[in-house]
Write an enzyme that holds these catalytic residues in place. Structure first.
Site, PDB file in Angstrom:
ATOM      1  N   PRO A 239     -46.733 -36.863  57.585  1.00  0.00           N
ATOM      2  CA  PRO A 239     -46.094 -37.173  56.153  1.00  0.00           C
ATOM      3  C   PRO A 239     -45.556 -37.150  54.958  1.00  0.00           C
ATOM      4  O   PRO A 239     -44.682 -35.583  55.055  1.00  0.00           O
ATOM      5  CB  PRO A 239     -48.678 -36.462  55.410  1.00  0.00           C
ATOM      6  N   GLU A 240     -45.006 -38.112  54.722  1.00  0.00           N
ATOM      7  CA  GLU A 240     -43.431 -38.354  54.473  1.00  0.00           C
ATOM      8  C   GLU A 240     -44.682 -38.341  52.635  1.00  0.00           C
ATOM      9  O   GLU A 240     -45.675 -38.346  52.387  1.00  0.00           O
ATOM     10  CB  GLU A 240     -43.190 -39.235  54.735  1.00  0.00           C
TER      11      GLU A 240
ATOM     12  N   ARG B 159     -50.054 -28.906  65.665  1.00  0.00           N
ATOM     13  CA  ARG B 159     -49.773 -28.012  65.744  1.00  0.00           C
ATOM     14  C   ARG B 159     -49.136 -27.059  65.474  1.00  0.00           C
ATOM     15  O   ARG B 159     -48.091 -26.077  65.357  1.00  0.00           O
ATOM     16  CB  ARG B 159     -48.059 -29.043  65.729  1.00  0.00           C
TER      17      ARG B 159
END
Length: 288
Positions: free
Chosen positions: A2-3, A125
């Site tokens: 996500p940016e 992750r």
DNA sequence: CACTTGACCTGTCCGC
DNA sequence: TGCGGACAGGTCAAGT
């Protein structure tokens, strides 16, 4: 993952769903790293707390509580914040949701509200994290002190944008764009997309980028991020909004994940190289 | 200080 | 089908 546009989409979704709800319980399904706070703080300032507002700074989400505390959340590469209310979004709406039954094997934290609704923090992750801290201390986090201005703020000008890059004159333009202390919220997708828009080769030295080019890059970055917000962000594999939906920006991407395809501007084949430590997509002909 | 590289994790995909 | 290696959207800590 996500940016800025993705985190903004999550923020907007949560802002419609969470304010007014009170926290009933928090379960650490997995990985204390995902939510490392002392249980004493959670009991005192989170359990029973009511959600006031949801804010965003750079790629960080801030859930402000009525206990003068805030949940600070970074999704990093694979984090998801998915809300499930009484009417479950997943089941029965397969076209709406990328995530199925929750919790699933990447669920790290579950927050349940007093009305039975739940917020799931999923993170394949385990790079992402949630921290609970006094709201007044949030601006004192190292990251908050160092992070650059918000590129979409109305009072952020092209001149300020160009000025911010001076400190990174000796590196390449892509690495500088990804540097959160220069400008907030830019990640790999929108770096590649905006450099294509401004016709700048990602390997160019910052010192050699002209004022005119910085102005173009500023315009392109804002245009690309605004479009992405409108499209609910970019979903490659993990990212989803607060109600579990994919974002569709990648349908409109010009270079990102389009290696081997024709450049929409000049028709030459888009290349993918490894640069600034990341996969980098660009057109070797029309990006100078 | 500025800049680059590797580490943090899990999952997937690609080539042999 | 199995297996090793590279790679994935972000940030830090270390190294030069």
């Amino acid at each position: 993952m996500p940016e800025l546009p993705e985190v903004e989409t999550v923020r907007h979704g949560l802002a419609e769903l969470l304010p007014g709800r009170a926290v009933h319980s928090v379960g650490h399904i997995d990985s204390p790293k995902s939510f490392p706070n002392a249980d004493a703080d959670v009991k005192e300032f989170l359990i029973g707390a009511k959600v006031l507002y949801i804010k965003r700074r750079a790629k960080v989400l801030l859930i402000e509580l009525d206990t003068k505390h805030t949940l600070v959340i970074h999704l990093k590469m694979t984090g998801q914040l998915v809300f499930r209310g009484e009417t479950a979004f997943g089941a029965g709406h397969p076209n709406e949701s990328l995530v199925g039954e929750l919790p699933d094997r990447s669920t790290r934290v579950v927050m349940e509200f007093t009305d039975g609704s739940r917020l799931y923090f999923n993170d394949q992750r385990k790079f992402g994290w949630i921290k609970l801290m006094p709201t007044l201390e949030v601006p004192n986090i190292d990251f908050m002190k160092k992070v650059g201005p918000e590129p979409l703020e109305a009072d952020f000008t092209a001149q300020q944008f160009a000025e911010r890059f001076k400190r990174r004159a000796k590196t390449n333009i892509k690495a500088a764009l990804l540097d959160q202390t220069v400008v907030a919220g830019v990640g790999n997708i929108y770096a590649d997309e905006s450099l294509w828009g401004a016709k700048i080769d990602p390997r160019r030295l910052v010192a050699n980028v002209t004022d005119k080019e910085f102005e173009l890059l500023y315009e392109e970055l804002r245009a690309v991020m605004n479009l992405a917000i409108q499209k609910g962000g970019s979903t490659d594999r993990n990212y989803v909004s607060a109600d579990g939906k994919r974002g569709s920006y990648l349908d409109f991407a010009r270079v990102f994940r389009r290696e081997g395809q024709a450049c929409p501007r000049c028709g030459h084949v888009i290349e993918k190289i490894r640069h600034a430590g990341r996969g980098t997509h660009f057109c070797p002909i029309c990006q100078k």
